[in-house]
Design a protein around this motif. Structure first.
Motif, PDB file in Angstrom:
ATOM      1  N   LEU A   1       0.839  -1.190   0.000  1.00  0.00           N
ATOM      2  CA  LEU A   1       0.000   0.000   0.000  1.00  0.00           C
ATOM      3  C   LEU A   1       0.878   1.245   0.000  1.00  0.00           C
ATOM      4  O   LEU A   1       1.979   1.259   0.558  1.00  0.00           O
ATOM      5  CB  LEU A   1      -0.906  -0.010   1.230  1.00  0.00           C
ATOM      6  CG  LEU A   1      -1.873  -1.187   1.279  1.00  0.00           C
ATOM      7  CD1 LEU A   1      -2.538  -1.261   2.647  1.00  0.00           C
ATOM      8  CD2 LEU A   1      -2.930  -1.045   0.196  1.00  0.00           C
ATOM      9  N   LYS A   2       0.369   2.287  -0.643  1.00  0.00           N
ATOM     10  CA  LYS A   2       1.103   3.540  -0.651  1.00  0.00           C
ATOM     11  C   LYS A   2       1.082   4.142   0.751  1.00  0.00           C
ATOM     12  O   LYS A   2       0.070   4.067   1.443  1.00  0.00           O
ATOM     13  CB  LYS A   2       0.442   4.524  -1.628  1.00  0.00           C
ATOM     14  CG  LYS A   2       0.984   4.389  -3.047  1.00  0.00           C
ATOM     15  CD  LYS A   2       0.360   5.417  -3.954  1.00  0.00           C
ATOM     16  CE  LYS A   2      -1.070   5.051  -4.298  1.00  0.00           C
ATOM     17  NZ  LYS A   2      -1.715   5.980  -5.216  1.00  0.00           N
ATOM     18  N   PRO A   3       2.207   4.713   1.198  1.00  0.00           N
ATOM     19  CA  PRO A   3       2.203   5.350   2.525  1.00  0.00           C
ATOM     20  C   PRO A   3       1.229   6.532   2.544  1.00  0.00           C
ATOM     21  O   PRO A   3       1.207   7.356   1.622  1.00  0.00           O
ATOM     22  CB  PRO A   3       3.661   5.810   2.701  1.00  0.00           C
ATOM     23  CG  PRO A   3       4.251   5.812   1.340  1.00  0.00           C
ATOM     24  CD  PRO A   3       3.531   4.765   0.558  1.00  0.00           C
ATOM     25  N   ILE A   4       0.396   6.552   3.576  1.00  0.00           N
ATOM     26  CA  ILE A   4      -0.613   7.598   3.676  1.00  0.00           C
ATOM     27  C   ILE A   4      -0.014   8.795   4.405  1.00  0.00           C
ATOM     28  O   ILE A   4       0.741   8.630   5.378  1.00  0.00           O
ATOM     29  CB  ILE A   4      -1.841   7.070   4.434  1.00  0.00           C
ATOM     30  CG1 ILE A   4      -2.326   5.786   3.757  1.00  0.00           C
ATOM     31  CG2 ILE A   4      -2.953   8.095   4.463  1.00  0.00           C
ATOM     32  CD1 ILE A   4      -3.279   4.991   4.603  1.00  0.00           C
ATOM     33  N   GLU A   5      -0.341   9.996   3.926  1.00  0.00           N
ATOM     34  CA  GLU A   5       0.211  11.192   4.561  1.00  0.00           C
ATOM     35  C   GLU A   5      -0.453  11.432   5.913  1.00  0.00           C
ATOM     36  O   GLU A   5      -1.652  11.210   6.073  1.00  0.00           O
ATOM     37  CB  GLU A   5      -0.016  12.409   3.662  1.00  0.00           C
ATOM     38  CG  GLU A   5       0.934  12.460   2.478  1.00  0.00           C
ATOM     39  CD  GLU A   5       0.593  13.600   1.543  1.00  0.00           C
ATOM     40  OE1 GLU A   5       0.215  14.670   2.048  1.00  0.00           O
ATOM     41  OE2 GLU A   5       0.693  13.409   0.319  1.00  0.00           O
ATOM     42  N   GLY A   6       0.324  11.843   6.852  1.00  0.00           N
ATOM     43  CA  GLY A   6      -0.204  12.180   8.177  1.00  0.00           C
ATOM     44  C   GLY A   6      -0.783  11.000   8.906  1.00  0.00           C
ATOM     45  O   GLY A   6      -1.782  11.114   9.615  1.00  0.00           O
ATOM     46  N   LEU A   7      -0.176   9.800   8.699  1.00  0.00           N
ATOM     47  CA  LEU A   7      -0.722   8.585   9.309  1.00  0.00           C
ATOM     48  C   LEU A   7      -0.665   8.677  10.833  1.00  0.00           C
ATOM     49  O   LEU A   7      -1.580   8.255  11.520  1.00  0.00           O
ATOM     50  CB  LEU A   7       0.074   7.378   8.813  1.00  0.00           C
ATOM     51  CG  LEU A   7      -0.528   6.022   9.137  1.00  0.00           C
ATOM     52  CD1 LEU A   7      -1.875   5.878   8.486  1.00  0.00           C
ATOM     53  CD2 LEU A   7       0.393   4.910   8.695  1.00  0.00           C
TER      54      LEU A   7
END
Lengths: 200, 383
Positions: A87-93
């Motif tokens: 999965l693509k890294p999500i911003e502000g996880l």
């Protein structure tokens, strides 16, 4: 302490631990298949708690509906689309995790507050045991008739929606992509290729 | 999952309480009453477990012999008289085989899968009555417990299919689970019609309601359609031919158990045979009068000038009740085996069509029709 009460206490402690640890595992495990199987275990443990509370019908219904139907459907969905992709890294996880954790703890605090502030009648009303099935039926067809029927209408709507989504041939455009549906392909699926019915 | 109900296993006679006499014997040896109770608790369960395993051995032997007869062979012959020890040899072979877990498989789920398939089936034996009081636990929700327990099985199938890390296993597991789910609905609906007629979910009440006039009052006459639907669905749930698509041993890769060997495979094998015997027992309980005789016992007793309450008659009817249940169940098992070796297999689309487009509407109509008949003729259909 007699054998019956100590057995009950031990069972309750085991079931409670399984429910809490299992539920935490469902949320925190990274492998979604493990989460789904653990969810089934949690449902079973909840059914066990119902059994301890002398509600055998509710326990059996819990197993039938949640383990036998809901969990199996979840597993089906996971296994039919089981793609191993990164999965693509999500911003502000980190912020999101913090916020959702805050919401969960707020809910927990609210529930604990309700638990402490409500004057519970101890011991509660006597369990009706085997009569529970009849009592549930009476309630479903008298004072809970409206919610019961509304739930059935809701289920009917969900079913019709699922059928429409599954039967692409009633739609001219694809639901997911918005492209026009290849009608030729649908023709082929309605006529099986392996069985030739034209030859006598 | 075992409800905290008193576990009893005693004959019908009021003077013959096995638990009481066991407890007294133990107390005679100097044990406390509580300890005697704890020692008693596992006994009925152990007895049922042994009965189930012996039932499986007998069924495996029958399967080998009947299939041989259907194909004009002799079948197993050298292991014991008429090859009666052959199933034992099969079991021993599986027991000492190497237990292989494939290198890329998920070891935990791979081990847990067969267990999850077997445990619900064995737990369901809780509710099978062999006589008036001859069952482990007369739970009020009786037959509903069986329906809910049997809905756990697909999870075990999916688990073993997924954990094998083999695409054929996964497909086989998905197919088995799909089949099991789709045939559960008509099965439950036909059981519901029976429950409606006997006003109870308890298996004991269902049998008692059928034993008013012997053979004539069995449910099979009042629910002929329900009987057929139940039997077809039970065969599909047990994955027996003509519905053994998940396995399809002659044509396909053998489904979810492809990667299994040794005792884990034996658990699947055991589970499917215990399930077959359980289904046959439940058909006989629900439709063929359970432990009841074709001729009512009261008539026979009065014909012979015996009181129905005398201990001798009670013991005799109790043991004959067990015999009747087993005879009826094994007649059905014989039918299932004969069907396996004489009918062709259905295709997967035919299987799903039969389940959803034929059995489901018919069982719904059967339920409605039963309700109408119950209102119109409360005397004959249990008002």
């Amino acid at each position: 302490m007699t054998i019956a009460t100590s057995t009950e206490l031990i069972c309750f402690l085991i079931l409670g631990t399984v429910v809490i640890l299992g539920a935490i595992g469902v949320v925190l495990l990274s492998n979604i298949v493990y989460s789904a199987f653990l969810l089934g275990g949690v449902f079973m443990a909840v059914a066990g708690i119902y059994l301890l509370l002398n509600a055998s019908f509710v326990a059996a219904a819990q197993v039938l509906v949640y383990v036998g139907a809901v969990n199996v459907l979840i597993l089906f969905a996971i296994m039919l689309v089981n793609k191993r992709e990164d999965l693509k890294p999500i911003e502000g996880l980190r912020l999101r995790k913090f916020l959702s954790g805050g919401v969960c703890f707020g809910l927990l605090a609210l529930l604990i507050r309700v638990d402490i502030s409500t004057p519970w009648a101890i011991p509660g009303p006597p369990a009706i045991g085997e009569k529970a099935t009849e009592r549930i039926g009476e309630h479903l067809f008298t004072d809970y008739l409206l919610p019961f029927e509304l739930a059935s209408v809701l289920l009917l709507m969900a079913m019709i929606g699922a059928i429409v989504l599954a039967r692409r041939d009633v739609l001219l455009t694809d639901v997911g992509t918005g492209d026009s549906v290849d009608q030729g392909l649908i023709e082929k699926t309605t006529n099986p290729l392996l069985v030739d019915k034209s030859t006598p | 999952m075992i409800p905290p109900a008193p576990v009893l296993l005693a004959l019908a006679a009021p003077g013959l309480d096995l638990e009481l006499s066991f407890s007294q014997a133990m107390q005679g040896l100097g044990l406390s009453a509580q300890l005697a109770h704890i020692l008693w608790l596992p006994l009925p369960m152990l007895l049922v477990l042994v009965a189930a395993v012996i039932g499986v051995l007998v069924t495996v032997w029958l399967e080998r012999k009947i299939s041989a007869a259907a194909q004009q062979r002799i079948g197993p012959e050298y292991a014991g008289a008429l090859g009666i020890l052959q199933p034992m040899a099969d079991g021993l072979k599986l027991l000492v085989k190497e237990d292989v877990i494939p290198a890329r498989a998920d070891a935990l789920l791979f081990t847990l899968g067969p267990v999850l398939v077997l445990i619900p089936v064995i737990l369901s034996w809780l509710i099978v009555p062999f006589g008036q009081n001859l069952l482990i636990s007369n739970v009020g929700i009786g037959i509903f417990l069986w329906i809910s327990l049997s809905s756990i099985q697909p999870i075990g199938l999916l688990m073993s299919g997924y954990a094998s890390n083999n695409k054929y296993s996964l497909l086989g597991g998905l197919r088995a689970a799909a089949q099991s789910i789709s045939y559960e609905i008509p099965l439950a609906l036909s059981v519901l019609a029976i429950v409606m007629m006997s006003n109870s979910l308890s298996t004991v009440d269902i049998v008692q309601q059928q034993n008013t006039a012997g053979l004539l009052s069995w449910n099979v006459w009042r629910q002929p359609i329900g009987f057929l639907i139940f039997w077809i669905c039970a065969l599909a749930e047990c994955e027996r031919l003509p519905f053994d698509l998940p396995e399809a041993e002659e044509e396909l890769v053998a489904g979810y158990q492809t990667e299994y060997a040794g005792m884990k495979f034996a658990l699947f094998y055991l589970g499917s045979y215990i399930n077959l015997i359980l289904s046959a027992l439940l058909v006989s309980v629900l439709y063929l009068g359970g432990w009841g005789f074709p001729i009512p016992v009261e008539w026979l007793a009065s014909l012979l000038g015996q009181s129905i309450d005398s201990p001798f008659v009670q013991v005799f009817t109790g043991s004959m009740g067990i015999m009747m249940t087993i005879i009826k169940a094994y007649l059905l098992v014989f039918l299932a085996i004969l069907l396996r070796w004489t009918t062709p297999r259905v295709r997967i689309d035919q299987l799903l069509d039969l389940g959803w487009k034929f059995l489901l509407p018919i069982s719904l109509v059967n339920l409605l029709f039963t309700a109408a008949l119950k209102l119109a003729f409360p005397l004959a259909f249990g008002g």
